[in-house]
Design an enzyme around this catalytic site. Sequence first.
Site, PDB file in Angstrom:
ATOM      1  N   HIS A  29       0.832  -1.207   0.000  1.00 38.82           N
ATOM      2  CA  HIS A  29       0.000   0.000   0.000  1.00 38.82           C
ATOM      3  C   HIS A  29       0.865   1.255   0.000  1.00 38.82           C
ATOM      4  O   HIS A  29       1.544   1.541   0.978  1.00 38.82           O
ATOM      5  CB  HIS A  29      -0.893  -0.043   1.248  1.00 38.82           C
ATOM      6  CG  HIS A  29      -1.834   1.106   1.377  1.00 38.82           C
ATOM      7  ND1 HIS A  29      -1.704   2.065   2.358  1.00 38.82           N
ATOM      8  CD2 HIS A  29      -2.923   1.444   0.644  1.00 38.82           C
ATOM      9  CE1 HIS A  29      -2.691   2.944   2.232  1.00 38.82           C
ATOM     10  NE2 HIS A  29      -3.443   2.596   1.211  1.00 38.82           N
ATOM     11  N   GLU A  56       1.336  -0.671  -5.162  1.00 35.92           N
ATOM     12  CA  GLU A  56       0.271   0.282  -5.490  1.00 35.92           C
ATOM     13  C   GLU A  56       0.781   1.657  -5.927  1.00 35.92           C
ATOM     14  O   GLU A  56       1.753   2.169  -5.385  1.00 35.92           O
ATOM     15  CB  GLU A  56      -0.639   0.487  -4.265  1.00 35.92           C
ATOM     16  CG  GLU A  56      -1.884   1.273  -4.624  1.00 35.92           C
ATOM     17  CD  GLU A  56      -2.540   1.980  -3.453  1.00 35.92           C
ATOM     18  OE1 GLU A  56      -1.869   2.309  -2.467  1.00 35.92           O
ATOM     19  OE2 GLU A  56      -3.745   2.234  -3.564  1.00 35.92           O
ATOM     20  N   ASP A  58      -1.088   5.502  -6.577  1.00 33.82           N
ATOM     21  CA  ASP A  58      -2.240   6.394  -6.683  1.00 33.82           C
ATOM     22  C   ASP A  58      -1.843   7.413  -7.737  1.00 33.82           C
ATOM     23  O   ASP A  58      -0.732   7.945  -7.700  1.00 33.82           O
ATOM     24  CB  ASP A  58      -2.513   7.095  -5.346  1.00 33.82           C
ATOM     25  CG  ASP A  58      -3.065   6.135  -4.304  1.00 33.82           C
ATOM     26  OD1 ASP A  58      -4.031   5.416  -4.620  1.00 33.82           O
ATOM     27  OD2 ASP A  58      -2.536   6.111  -3.184  1.00 33.82           O
ATOM     28  N   HIS A  71      -1.019  10.275  -3.250  1.00 32.03           N
ATOM     29  CA  HIS A  71      -2.286   9.784  -2.696  1.00 32.03           C
ATOM     30  C   HIS A  71      -3.397  10.818  -2.751  1.00 32.03           C
ATOM     31  O   HIS A  71      -4.538  10.504  -3.072  1.00 32.03           O
ATOM     32  CB  HIS A  71      -2.127   9.314  -1.249  1.00 32.03           C
ATOM     33  CG  HIS A  71      -3.429   8.870  -0.661  1.00 32.03           C
ATOM     34  ND1 HIS A  71      -4.261   9.703   0.042  1.00 32.03           N
ATOM     35  CD2 HIS A  71      -4.086   7.684  -0.749  1.00 32.03           C
ATOM     36  CE1 HIS A  71      -5.361   9.047   0.384  1.00 32.03           C
ATOM     37  NE2 HIS A  71      -5.281   7.827  -0.082  1.00 32.03           N
TER      38      HIS A  71
HETATM   39 CA    CA Z   1      -4.960   3.948  -3.048  1.00 29.75          CA
END
Ligand code: CA
Length: 337
Positions: A29, A56, A58, A71
């Site tokens: 994450h 991940e 974003d 993020h």
């Molecule tokens: Ca996310």
Amino acid sequence: MAKAKILGALLMAATISSSALAQKIVIAHRGASGYLPEHTLEAKAMAYAMGADYIEQDVVMTRDDQMIVLHDITLDRTTDVADQFPDRIRDDGRYYAIDFTLQEIRGLNASEGFRLRDGEKEQSYSSRFPIGSSSFRVSTFQEEIELIQGLNKSTGKDIGIYPEIKGPEFHRAEGKDISTAVVNVLKEYGYTTRQDKVFLQCFSFEELDIIRNQILPAAGIEVNLIQLIGNAESYPWMFDEDGMNKLADYVDGIGPEKGLVITRNSTRDEIEITDLVQRAHDAGLRVHPYTYRSDPGQVPRYADSFEDLLEKHYFAADVDGLFTDFPDKAVRFLQSR
Ligand code: CA
């Protein structure tokens, strides 16, 4: 007797193939964000080295239509934008990435997330990497893909990417089609079929509908889509009896907040596992909940430890993977099981 033996062999074959399909995964994450500032290339390299299956990203757009890995749609929480560009603040007191060029953003110092307290920066997780130490930057979506693909080449592994389209409606209102931009980059970097190691995630069902039915066909590619679900209120129909079946026409899996899998009211003596995972599995959807953190105070009271939390979600609730800030701990946990 012979019949029983054949049946036994068939059952074994079925078990092997379903367990291969059901291989549980670890999603880093925002990278190994429990150890290094979130979404920096350093945090991604560390997550890779720790053995995460997917890493991940974003994704947010800049004023000059570049894609950066961030993020928030604002730069306030994780960079020194307020120190470098004090006059670029909007009326709501925030600094939006979309108001800055990539070149300007490249000059910012990225850090562990913080909030201002009496004008001083106070980091959100006090036990994490100290704010103001060393030097980190915001990277582009392409730079991060190249880091992961480069490591895939040099290590011989095949670690996946897990991009999230952030604020699609916000971007559209600002005149930018972020989903098309992201999909075009996926195509450019060779993620073109459902067998390729990418999950594309978004909280907006309306956007996922557009991605599946317009943007992906226009690009001539297919990728796995994940519907993020933050609560039961945004799209109540998803929690109806046939909600997951309806959703399965659009996406390949769901990414629910972990309290939707095991309720927050659960106690050590009484664990309440909802029917969400079962319903999703019955509809053929994968389930990758978020976010699992081992910082002090972040393990729900129904779990004895971070590892016990993982045990309850991976095995009692039977999720297929999960998002964690501490990928090393989840990798070690799965290996030990
Ligand atoms: Ca996310």
